[in-house]
Design a protein around this motif. Structure first.
Motif, PDB file in Angstrom:
ATOM      1  N   PHE A  82       8.588  47.439 -18.504  1.00  0.00           N
ATOM      2  CA  PHE A  82       8.633  48.774 -17.913  1.00  0.00           C
ATOM      3  C   PHE A  82       9.543  49.705 -18.709  1.00  0.00           C
ATOM      4  N   LEU A  83      10.727  49.239 -19.052  1.00  0.00           N
ATOM      5  CA  LEU A  83      11.681  50.104 -19.764  1.00  0.00           C
ATOM      6  C   LEU A  83      11.130  50.564 -21.108  1.00  0.00           C
ATOM      7  N   GLN A  84      10.498  49.657 -21.824  1.00  0.00           N
ATOM      8  CA  GLN A  84       9.888  49.982 -23.121  1.00  0.00           C
ATOM      9  C   GLN A  84       8.796  51.044 -22.932  1.00  0.00           C
ATOM     10  N   ILE A  85       7.954  50.858 -21.927  1.00  0.00           N
ATOM     11  CA  ILE A  85       6.862  51.806 -21.668  1.00  0.00           C
ATOM     12  C   ILE A  85       7.431  53.162 -21.263  1.00  0.00           C
ATOM     13  N   TYR A  86       8.414  53.147 -20.376  1.00  0.00           N
ATOM     14  CA  TYR A  86       9.008  54.398 -19.895  1.00  0.00           C
ATOM     15  C   TYR A  86       9.630  55.189 -21.039  1.00  0.00           C
ATOM     16  N   LYS A  87      10.271  54.484 -21.962  1.00  0.00           N
ATOM     17  CA  LYS A  87      10.890  55.135 -23.127  1.00  0.00           C
ATOM     18  C   LYS A  87       9.850  55.965 -23.886  1.00  0.00           C
ATOM     19  N   TYR A  88       8.660  55.383 -24.115  1.00  0.00           N
ATOM     20  CA  TYR A  88       7.610  56.094 -24.848  1.00  0.00           C
ATOM     21  C   TYR A  88       6.870  57.085 -23.967  1.00  0.00           C
ATOM     22  N   ALA A  89       6.778  56.813 -22.688  1.00  0.00           N
ATOM     23  CA  ALA A  89       6.055  57.693 -21.759  1.00  0.00           C
ATOM     24  C   ALA A  89       6.686  59.078 -21.698  1.00  0.00           C
ATOM     25  N   LYS A  90       8.005  59.133 -21.814  1.00  0.00           N
ATOM     26  CA  LYS A  90       8.703  60.423 -21.737  1.00  0.00           C
ATOM     27  C   LYS A  90       8.259  61.370 -22.850  1.00  0.00           C
ATOM     28  N   GLU A  91       7.857  60.813 -23.992  1.00  0.00           N
ATOM     29  CA  GLU A  91       7.452  61.628 -25.141  1.00  0.00           C
ATOM     30  C   GLU A  91       5.942  61.831 -25.234  1.00  0.00           C
ATOM     31  N   ALA A  92       5.175  61.115 -24.427  1.00  0.00           N
ATOM     32  CA  ALA A  92       3.710  61.148 -24.531  1.00  0.00           C
ATOM     33  C   ALA A  92       3.123  62.350 -23.793  1.00  0.00           C
ATOM     34  N   ASP A  93       1.930  62.747 -24.201  1.00  0.00           N
ATOM     35  CA  ASP A  93       1.188  63.786 -23.475  1.00  0.00           C
ATOM     36  C   ASP A  93       0.361  63.167 -22.350  1.00  0.00           C
ATOM     37  N   ILE A  94      -0.133  61.959 -22.605  1.00  0.00           N
ATOM     38  CA  ILE A  94      -0.941  61.241 -21.632  1.00  0.00           C
ATOM     39  C   ILE A  94      -0.745  59.744 -21.881  1.00  0.00           C
ATOM     40  N   ILE A  95      -0.786  58.972 -20.816  1.00  0.00           N
ATOM     41  CA  ILE A  95      -0.636  57.525 -20.958  1.00  0.00           C
ATOM     42  C   ILE A  95      -1.983  56.884 -20.670  1.00  0.00           C
ATOM     43  N   LEU A  96      -2.465  56.106 -21.624  1.00  0.00           N
ATOM     44  CA  LEU A  96      -3.682  55.316 -21.445  1.00  0.00           C
ATOM     45  C   LEU A  96      -3.244  53.868 -21.335  1.00  0.00           C
ATOM     46  N   THR A  97      -3.577  53.240 -20.226  1.00  0.00           N
ATOM     47  CA  THR A  97      -3.191  51.861 -20.013  1.00  0.00           C
ATOM     48  C   THR A  97      -4.428  51.014 -19.756  1.00  0.00           C
ATOM     49  N   ASN A  98      -4.235  49.724 -19.742  1.00  0.00           N
ATOM     50  CA  ASN A  98      -5.319  48.775 -19.513  1.00  0.00           C
ATOM     51  C   ASN A  98      -4.965  47.896 -18.326  1.00  0.00           C
ATOM     52  N   THR A  99      -5.986  47.359 -17.679  1.00  0.00           N
ATOM     53  CA  THR A  99      -5.716  46.461 -16.563  1.00  0.00           C
ATOM     54  C   THR A  99      -5.002  45.215 -17.057  1.00  0.00           C
ATOM     55  N   PHE A 100      -4.492  44.469 -16.134  1.00  0.00           N
ATOM     56  CA  PHE A 100      -3.729  43.244 -16.299  1.00  0.00           C
ATOM     57  C   PHE A 100      -2.266  43.590 -16.519  1.00  0.00           C
ATOM     58  N   ASN A 101      -1.597  43.080 -17.513  1.00  0.00           N
ATOM     59  CA  ASN A 101      -0.142  43.136 -17.572  1.00  0.00           C
ATOM     60  C   ASN A 101       0.461  44.534 -17.697  1.00  0.00           C
ATOM     61  N   ALA A 102      -0.216  45.464 -18.320  1.00  0.00           N
ATOM     62  CA  ALA A 102       0.418  46.747 -18.637  1.00  0.00           C
ATOM     63  C   ALA A 102       0.160  47.855 -17.622  1.00  0.00           C
ATOM     64  N   CYS A 103      -0.856  47.741 -16.791  1.00  0.00           N
ATOM     65  CA  CYS A 103      -1.244  48.919 -16.016  1.00  0.00           C
ATOM     66  C   CYS A 103      -0.235  49.334 -14.958  1.00  0.00           C
ATOM     67  N   LEU A 104       0.323  48.406 -14.223  1.00  0.00           N
ATOM     68  CA  LEU A 104       1.260  48.800 -13.166  1.00  0.00           C
ATOM     69  C   LEU A 104       2.561  49.369 -13.740  1.00  0.00           C
ATOM     70  N   PRO A 105       3.183  48.720 -14.734  1.00  0.00           N
ATOM     71  CA  PRO A 105       4.378  49.344 -15.325  1.00  0.00           C
ATOM     72  C   PRO A 105       4.061  50.698 -15.970  1.00  0.00           C
ATOM     73  N   SER A 106       2.885  50.832 -16.564  1.00  0.00           N
ATOM     74  CA  SER A 106       2.494  52.107 -17.178  1.00  0.00           C
ATOM     75  C   SER A 106       2.302  53.181 -16.121  1.00  0.00           C
ATOM     76  N   PHE A 107       1.692  52.812 -14.999  1.00  0.00           N
ATOM     77  CA  PHE A 107       1.483  53.750 -13.900  1.00  0.00           C
ATOM     78  C   PHE A 107       2.831  54.271 -13.389  1.00  0.00           C
ATOM     79  N   ILE A 108       3.764  53.361 -13.146  1.00  0.00           N
ATOM     80  CA  ILE A 108       5.082  53.745 -12.628  1.00  0.00           C
ATOM     81  C   ILE A 108       5.814  54.619 -13.646  1.00  0.00           C
ATOM     82  N   ALA A 109       5.781  54.223 -14.920  1.00  0.00           N
ATOM     83  CA  ALA A 109       6.443  55.003 -15.968  1.00  0.00           C
ATOM     84  C   ALA A 109       5.842  56.403 -16.066  1.00  0.00           C
ATOM     85  N   ALA A 110       4.522  56.501 -15.988  1.00  0.00           N
ATOM     86  CA  ALA A 110       3.850  57.804 -16.076  1.00  0.00           C
ATOM     87  C   ALA A 110       4.255  58.705 -14.913  1.00  0.00           C
TER      88      ALA A 110
END
Length: 173
Positions: A1-29
């Motif tokens: 989550f922390l790694q994703i959130y770090k990059y999410a702050k600079e992103a215009d849009i977050i594209l995630t995939n199901t399974f391991n990354a989607c929930l942390p990406s959703f929360i970070a976004a």
């Protein structure tokens, strides 16, 4: 989550995939106030029970529901079949779509004589039903079958395979 959130702050849009990354990406976004799109490679609903048994299957089913039923800005399915299961488990129909990868229309190749073979590329897991592929390989013992990929079913499938089946393991690119 922390790694994703770090990059999410600079992103215009977050594209995630199901399974391991989607929930942390959703929360970070959501925390970063960025739009988030979830790409669903597969969704299994009740089939989890058949694949993993009543206890583990129910756990996987719940995790899947938690992942795909979030309020994404858009949720994209790669198959209408998976989209249908998604609708049954609570995905918002108005916020989801199906984008079929579709057939490749043109290949640039030089045709040459070669032996007939069947190629499977993917994760070696129960839901892929590779037992059926191995049954066909046993019946068509004059045809070579090549299986590229890795997964929890690899050792069991290798033990079951006939001599005309070759396992390549994971193959990049």
């Amino acid at each position: 989550f922390l790694q994703i959130y770090k990059y999410a702050k600079e992103a215009d849009i977050i594209l995630t995939n199901t399974f391991n990354a989607c929930l942390p990406s959703f929360i970070a976004a959501k925390l970063a106030k960025k739009p988030v799109v979830c790409l669903v490679h597969g969704v299994y609903g009740k089939t989890w029970i058949e694949m993993r048994g009543p206890i583990i299957g129910s756990l996987f089913r719940m995790i899947e529901w938690i992942q795909v039923s979030r309020n994404y800005n858009k949720i994209i399915f790669l198959a209408a079949y998976a989209h249908g299961i998604g609708m049954r488990i609570g995905v918002d129909k108005n916020n989801s779509t199906v984008i079929n990868p579709g057939p490749v229309k043109e290949f640039k190749f030089k045709q040459k004589e070669k032996e007939p073979f069947v190629l499977f590329v993917g994760r070696l897991s129960r839901q892929k039903n590779l037992d059926m592929l191995l049954d066909v390989a046993a019946e068509l013992n004059n045809v070579k079958f090549v299986i590229a990929g890795k997964g929890e079913e690899m050792e069991r499938l290798k033990k079951r395979a006939t001599k005309n089946v070759e396992f390549l393991g994971f193959v990049s690119d």
